[in-house]
Write an enzyme that holds these catalytic residues in place. Structure first.
Site, PDB file in Angstrom:
ATOM      1  N   SER A   3     -14.486  66.962  52.066  1.00  0.00           N
ATOM      2  CA  SER A   3     -13.818  67.329  53.322  1.00  0.00           C
ATOM      3  C   SER A   3     -14.795  67.533  54.483  1.00  0.00           C
ATOM      4  CB  SER A   3     -12.930  68.564  53.122  1.00  0.00           C
ATOM      5  OG  SER A   3     -11.893  68.265  52.203  1.00  0.00           O
TER       6      SER A   3
ATOM      7  N   GLY B 235     -10.929  65.778  49.460  1.00  0.00           N
ATOM      8  CA  GLY B 235      -9.597  65.398  49.945  1.00  0.00           C
ATOM      9  C   GLY B 235      -8.642  66.569  50.083  1.00  0.00           C
TER      10      GLY B 235
HETATM   11  C1  PEP Z   1     -15.182  61.502  48.563  1.00  0.00           C
HETATM   12  O1  PEP Z   1     -14.280  60.744  48.280  1.00  0.00           O
HETATM   13  O2  PEP Z   1     -16.308  61.308  48.077  1.00  0.00           O
HETATM   14  C2  PEP Z   1     -14.920  62.596  49.491  1.00  0.00           C
HETATM   15  C3  PEP Z   1     -15.862  63.471  49.737  1.00  0.00           C
HETATM   16  O3  PEP Z   1     -13.663  62.643  50.064  1.00  0.00           O
HETATM   17  P1  PEP Z   1     -13.200  63.569  51.308  1.00  0.00           P
HETATM   18  O4  PEP Z   1     -14.275  63.466  52.364  1.00  0.00           O
HETATM   19  O5  PEP Z   1     -11.904  62.979  51.741  1.00  0.00           O
HETATM   20  O6  PEP Z   1     -13.091  64.963  50.793  1.00  0.00           O
END
Ligand code: PEP
Length: 246
Positions: free
Chosen positions: A208, A170
């Site tokens: 991400s 995130g």
């Molecule tokens: C997750 O919540 O497992 C995650 C990888 O979030 P993001 O892709 O938003 O980094």
């Protein structure tokens, strides 16, 4: 060859209307060469199960109780999830480890409870930024996976592992394909020491992942797909990531 797997983690987002719109978009965008699933908030499991009946998109929960049944207010058991046809359950997502103080053993117990009901646990491991900077990445992920290996014994081959560096979740900061591959190779080696089936096991990368970085991450030899948070909330973005895994 391992078939790639892309799993969306909706976290605590959405409502019935936006979920329906998202699922309609995904159904229209598929099918994909990769296997695809979404992990949804508990109240929506029934809706999603119905909506995805007969579709090539699997679904799962974001957590599962380590206990079979009883006085565990707020928990959802693997038996309950299985009753709806749940295929996957996340175990040990870093947000649960951090905000709910889930220990390595608690995560391993959750994975065991899921397997007992034929639900595939997606066991998340990953280091914080401070741990990476202190050169502790290998030791941390090894310790986290080791608890699961010891608890599951030969059943370890039935889980999916997700490497999710906490500093990349995130934040918009993605591990480079080389950084991620290095950790995935370590995890594969650890699994190889525990089971002769390690080469068939899926190790996902999460942190991400977006449409524009997915293909290079998924091209790494030990990266078998992704666990996708933010980018799984828009059908077009998630579908593009699923295509990149094909
Ligand atoms: C997750 O919540 O497992 C995650 C990888 O979030 P993001 O892709 O938003 O980094």
């Amino acid at each position: 060859m391992r078939r790639k797997l892309v799993v969306g983690n909706w976290k605590m987002n959405g409502n019935r209307a936006t979920n329906a719109e998202l699922l309609a978009g995904l159904k229209a965008a598929g099918p994909w060469v990769a296997e695809v699933a979404v992990c949804v908030p508990s109240p929506y499991l029934g809706d999603v199960a119905l909506s995805l009946q007969g579709e090539a998109i699997g679904w799962g929960a974001q957590d599962v109780s380590a206990y079979e049944s009883g006085a565990y207010t707020g928990e959802v058991s693997a038996a309950m999830l299985a009753e709806f046809g749940c295929r996957y359950a996340l175990a040990g997502h870093s947000e649960r480890r951090a905000y709910h103080a889930e220990s390595d053993q608690a995560v391993a117990d959750k994975a065991k409870a899921a397997l007992a009901h034929r639900i595939t646990p997606i066991v998340c491991v990953g280091e914080t930024l401070a741990e990476r900077e202190a050169d502790q990445t290998a030791a941390v992920v090894k310790r986290q996976l080791s608890a699961v290996i010891h608890t599951l014994g030969h059943c370890i081959s039935q889980i999916v592992v997700a490497y999710e560096p906490v500093w990349a979740i995130g934040t918009g900061k993605t591990a480079s394909p080389e950084q991620a591959q290095a950790v995935h190779a370590l995890l594969r080696a650890q699994l190889k020491a525990a089971t002769e089936h390690a080469d068939t096991m899926k190790i996902l990368y999460g942190g991400s992942v977006k449409a524009d970085n997915a293909a290079t991450l998924f091209a790494q030899p030990d990266i078998d797909g992704g666990l996708i948070g933010g980018a799984s909330l828009k059908a077009g973005d998630f579908a593009a990531i699923c295509r990149a895994a094909g």
